[in-house]
Design an enzyme around this catalytic site. Structure first.
Site, short mmCIF file in Angstrom:
data_model
loop_
_atom_site.label_atom_id
_atom_site.label_comp_id
_atom_site.label_asym_id
_atom_site.label_seq_id
_atom_site.Cartn_x
_atom_site.Cartn_y
_atom_site.Cartn_z
N ASP A 30 35.13 -14.70 12.52
CA ASP A 30 35.81 -13.51 13.02
C ASP A 30 36.85 -13.86 14.08
OD1 ASP A 30 36.38 -10.83 13.26
OD2 ASP A 30 34.68 -10.38 14.55
N CYS A 255 41.97 -7.58 17.63
CA CYS A 255 41.78 -6.41 16.77
C CYS A 255 43.16 -5.87 16.43
CB CYS A 255 40.96 -5.34 17.48
SG CYS A 255 40.80 -3.84 16.50
#
Length: 313
Positions: A30, A255
């Site tokens: 991630d 993000c």
């Protein structure tokens, strides 16, 4: 001097917390998938090995998402073929569909994760599916994987807020989560994808799962620190009995759906909190900070982790 030599952080236990927390390290997957440039596979392999040396026992290694969508992890097969695994350490891999499962099985992977959305808009944008049809897609993946003896984890993104739909109804998250659990996944990770959750929302969502008959033993949390609430939200989850927390070494990972997003909860910041509360993790903070400082050098920028900056400058 090391934090151990300095006697830091000071330990002061608090009631109602678990004795031990499992950290699900997501940095190699991630974290690195959000890099602008591809990190060499040799660096990734050393990163994973250093994380295991620091005491992390679950390290999400890579993803079998199509390279067109995640070019930073296009080297998944090469990385897994060269990965030096060790006893007691799991190396889960994210798979998006049956083709991803085929690749995981061919690579000998024993732990996989799937990635669903709690909201209609993000399911469409991320998977080109409706909220319901994404679950139809995942069902044969989970069924086959479980039949092959694999452990399957499920992520539910946008569990607290969605940049297009706003606040997310806990009932929507429970609906998606329950369907994944009913398919046979072993653990459900509740993701604050854009980092907008507050402690009250965390309490409400975990309470909604409890009311639906879901044991907290099947739940994990995955917080982003966009608004500086990741540790506060983690502590609230611990008070509700959650014992698995996702984090990323050095705070790697951004993000793309929120401006000023600072990415995942940094593993060092999490370990500092847990060490201070007397909650065991098995992770050596100094070794971990060294690893994240090393990786920050390879990426050419300072680590976002406050603890890494405090310990390593």
């Amino acid at each position: 001097m090391t934090v151990r030599e300095l006697g830091l952080p000071v330990t002061a236990t608090a009631p109602g917390l678990p004795d031990r927390v499992t950290i699900w390290e997501v940095g190699p997957r991630d974290g690195l998938q959000n890099e602008d440039t591809v990190v060499p596979v040799d660096v990734k392999l050393e990163f994973i090995d250093r994380l295991a040396d620091a005491g992390l026992t679950t390290i999400e290694a890579t993803s079998f998402v199509h390279p067109k969508w995640v070019p930073q992890l296009a080297d998944a097969e090469d990385l897994l073929a060269r990965l030096s695994t060790r006893d007691g350490v799991a190396y889960p891999v994210l798979v998006p569909n049956e083709r991803g499962l085929d690749r995981a099985l061919a690579a000998g992977i024993r732990h996989i994760a799937i990635f669903a959305s709690a909201t209609e808009t993000f399911a469409n944008r991320n998977l080109n599916r409706t909220r319901d049809s994404q679950l139809t897609m995942f069902e044969p993946v989970v069924t086959r994987a479980v039949a092959e003896g694999l452990d399957v984890r499920g992520y539910v993104s946008m569990s607290f807020g969605d940049p297009w739909e706003g606040a997310v109804d806990p009932a929507a998250v429970v609906s998606v989560g329950r369907r994944l659990l009913d398919m046979g996944i072993s653990q459900l990770s509740l993701g604050d994808t854009i980092g907008v959750a507050t402690a009250g929302q965390v309490s409400a969502l975990l309470g909604a799962f409890a009311e639906a008959g879901t044991s907290v033993d099947h739940l994990a949390v995955h917080f982003h620190d966009t608004y500086g609430q990741a540790l506060t939200n983690t502590l609230e989850a611990l008070r509700h009995g959650v014992t698995t927390v996702d984090s990323s070494a050095g705070g790697l990972g951004g993000c793309p759906y929120a401006e000023s997003a600072t990415g995942n909860l940094a593993t060092e910041d999490l370990v500092w909190l847990l060490d201070g509360l007397g909650v065991s993790t098995g992770v050596d903070l100094d070794s971990l900070a060294d690893t994240s400082a090393w990786m920050a050098e390879r990426l050419g920028r300072p680590s976002p982790s406050r603890v890494v900056r405090a310990l390593r400058g």
